[in-house]
Write a protein that holds these residues in place. Structure first.
Motif, mmCIF file in Angstrom:
data_model
loop_
_atom_site.group_PDB
_atom_site.id
_atom_site.type_symbol
_atom_site.label_atom_id
_atom_site.label_comp_id
_atom_site.label_asym_id
_atom_site.label_seq_id
_atom_site.Cartn_x
_atom_site.Cartn_y
_atom_site.Cartn_z
ATOM 1 N N GLY A 69 -6.701 1.939 -4.715
ATOM 2 C CA GLY A 69 -7.198 1.143 -3.598
ATOM 3 C C GLY A 69 -7.986 1.928 -2.571
ATOM 4 O O GLY A 69 -7.813 3.143 -2.408
ATOM 5 N N VAL A 70 -8.875 1.201 -1.879
ATOM 6 C CA VAL A 70 -9.578 1.744 -0.724
ATOM 7 C C VAL A 70 -9.346 0.798 0.445
ATOM 8 O O VAL A 70 -9.220 -0.405 0.266
ATOM 9 C CB VAL A 70 -11.097 1.913 -0.978
ATOM 10 N N TYR A 71 -9.290 1.364 1.651
ATOM 11 C CA TYR A 71 -9.030 0.536 2.823
ATOM 12 C C TYR A 71 -9.785 1.066 4.032
ATOM 13 O O TYR A 71 -9.603 2.210 4.447
ATOM 14 C CB TYR A 71 -7.527 0.505 3.135
ATOM 15 N N ASP A 72 -10.652 0.239 4.569
ATOM 16 C CA ASP A 72 -11.376 0.550 5.802
ATOM 17 C C ASP A 72 -10.917 -0.457 6.847
ATOM 18 O O ASP A 72 -11.250 -1.636 6.768
ATOM 19 C CB ASP A 72 -12.890 0.446 5.572
ATOM 20 N N LYS A 77 -7.716 5.888 1.243
ATOM 21 C CA LYS A 77 -7.366 5.633 -0.156
ATOM 22 C C LYS A 77 -5.855 5.443 -0.279
ATOM 23 O O LYS A 77 -5.091 6.010 0.502
ATOM 24 C CB LYS A 77 -7.828 6.782 -1.055
ATOM 25 N N TYR A 78 -5.432 4.668 -1.266
ATOM 26 C CA TYR A 78 -4.003 4.424 -1.447
ATOM 27 C C TYR A 78 -3.724 3.924 -2.864
ATOM 28 O O TYR A 78 -4.644 3.634 -3.642
ATOM 29 C CB TYR A 78 -3.500 3.403 -0.418
ATOM 30 N N ILE A 79 -2.447 3.840 -3.191
ATOM 31 C CA ILE A 79 -2.018 3.268 -4.471
ATOM 32 C C ILE A 79 -1.752 1.790 -4.251
ATOM 33 O O ILE A 79 -0.965 1.416 -3.379
ATOM 34 C CB ILE A 79 -0.742 3.946 -5.004
ATOM 35 N N ARG A 80 -2.388 0.933 -5.041
ATOM 36 C CA ARG A 80 -2.168 -0.512 -4.944
ATOM 37 C C ARG A 80 -0.987 -0.905 -5.840
ATOM 38 O O ARG A 80 -0.975 -0.631 -7.026
ATOM 39 C CB ARG A 80 -3.391 -1.297 -5.418
ATOM 40 N N MET A 140 0.861 -1.184 0.000
ATOM 41 C CA MET A 140 0.000 0.000 0.000
ATOM 42 C C MET A 140 0.897 1.234 0.000
ATOM 43 O O MET A 140 1.735 1.396 0.884
ATOM 44 C CB MET A 140 -0.892 0.014 1.241
ATOM 45 N N LEU A 141 0.709 2.100 -0.973
ATOM 46 C CA LEU A 141 1.507 3.318 -1.076
ATOM 47 C C LEU A 141 0.620 4.547 -0.859
ATOM 48 O O LEU A 141 -0.512 4.591 -1.342
ATOM 49 C CB LEU A 141 2.175 3.423 -2.447
ATOM 50 N N ASN A 142 1.162 5.529 -0.143
ATOM 51 C CA ASN A 142 0.486 6.812 0.070
ATOM 52 C C ASN A 142 -0.923 6.633 0.641
ATOM 53 O O ASN A 142 -1.880 7.275 0.200
ATOM 54 C CB ASN A 142 0.428 7.617 -1.236
ATOM 55 N N LEU A 143 -1.032 5.742 1.638
ATOM 56 C CA LEU A 143 -2.313 5.514 2.306
ATOM 57 C C LEU A 143 -2.719 6.757 3.096
ATOM 58 O O LEU A 143 -2.016 7.186 4.006
ATOM 59 C CB LEU A 143 -2.204 4.312 3.248
ATOM 60 N N ASP A 144 -3.869 7.330 2.729
ATOM 61 C CA ASP A 144 -4.337 8.556 3.378
ATOM 62 C C ASP A 144 -5.854 8.638 3.241
ATOM 63 O O ASP A 144 -6.396 8.530 2.137
ATOM 64 C CB ASP A 144 -3.679 9.775 2.723
ATOM 65 N N LEU A 202 -4.169 9.504 -8.395
ATOM 66 C CA LEU A 202 -3.807 8.677 -7.253
ATOM 67 C C LEU A 202 -3.257 9.543 -6.122
ATOM 68 O O LEU A 202 -2.791 10.667 -6.354
ATOM 69 C CB LEU A 202 -2.759 7.640 -7.675
ATOM 70 N N ASN A 203 -3.292 9.008 -4.901
ATOM 71 C CA ASN A 203 -2.790 9.741 -3.735
ATOM 72 C C ASN A 203 -1.338 10.150 -3.914
ATOM 73 O O ASN A 203 -0.498 9.335 -4.323
ATOM 74 C CB ASN A 203 -2.910 8.886 -2.478
ATOM 75 N N GLN A 204 -1.044 11.391 -3.547
ATOM 76 C CA GLN A 204 0.327 11.887 -3.674
ATOM 77 C C GLN A 204 1.066 11.914 -2.346
ATOM 78 O O GLN A 204 2.243 12.258 -2.289
ATOM 79 C CB GLN A 204 0.311 13.286 -4.294
ATOM 80 N N LYS A 205 0.380 11.535 -1.265
ATOM 81 C CA LYS A 205 1.048 11.476 0.035
ATOM 82 C C LYS A 205 0.334 10.457 0.917
ATOM 83 O O LYS A 205 -0.814 10.077 0.655
ATOM 84 C CB LYS A 205 1.039 12.846 0.717
#
Length: 204
Positions: free
Chosen positions: A119-122, A101-104, A94-98, A179-182
């Motif tokens: 990606g989404v993560y709960d 939301k994140y990059i898979r 998981m990248l830039n999880l914020d 995609l998320n940048q941070k």
């Protein structure tokens, strides 16, 4: 002179420990000790154990085994490690999880692909639609259990590079792909996975 060098070194250690990012331009982050696992990472489900320099995660189809860093990734970074999907079909970085939301970036043995996705993560809900997400880019690669793979991920100037064994790779532009940048880094597995030689470096 030696005393001055020691003071400078301690100063940089203090700076890195107070930093909001997992690595700084002065200090590469390397996961080596079990104490670091407890202090720098959060286990959301199943178990993750660091022993003899090998990080082992255990998950299932429901729930997945999820490990998330407590600190942010730098804006530009490089991640290197070796991974063995000893008893799993999915291993995901998981990248830039914020904000859920994140990059898979992941290795998927069932479809024999490496993938970049959205990606989404709960962390409170592992039902369908609350984990994972859609595929944006993929490339065919033969993946096996009980085999070590060398993974390199680099994000610089909003460009993401994801490679396995220095030969199969994917690239995309983070901002253009919306995609998320941070955010933080995390790992997901639906079985048993082993990780070693994990290093996270800040890039200028």
């Amino acid at each position: 002179m030696t005393k001055q060098i020691s003071i400078t070194f301690i100063f940089f250690l203090i700076l890195s420990s107070c930093s909001s990012t997992i690595s700084t331009s002065k200090n590469e982050y390397i996961l080596q000790h079990s104490k670091e696992l407890k202090s720098n990472w959060t286990i959301h489900s199943k178990e993750w154990v660091l022993k003899d320099d090998t990080l082992t995660g255990s998950g299932s189809l429901s729930p997945w085994g999820v490990l998330v860093s407590k600190k942010q990734l730098p804006k530009n970074y490089e991640i290197d490690f070796k991974v063995n999907m000893s008893n799993s079909s999915l291993f995901e970085i998981m990248l830039n999880l914020d904000k859920g939301k994140y990059i898979r970036t992941y290795l998927y043995q069932i479809d024999q692909n490496i993938v970049i996705g959205e990606g989404v993560y709960d962390k409170k809900d592992d039902s369908y639609g609350k984990r994972g997400g859609k595929t944006l880019f993929k490339k065919t690669m033969k993946l096996q259990n009980n085999k070590w793979y060398v993974v390199k991920i680099r994000v610089t100037n909003n460009q993401l590079y994801f490679s396995v064994d220095n030969k199969t790779y994917l690239e995309c532009y983070v901002e253009k792909s919306n995609l998320n940048q941070k955010g933080k880094i995390g790992f997901i597995t639906n079985g048993e996975v082993k990780i070693t030689d994990l290093a996270i470096k800040t890039l200028q």
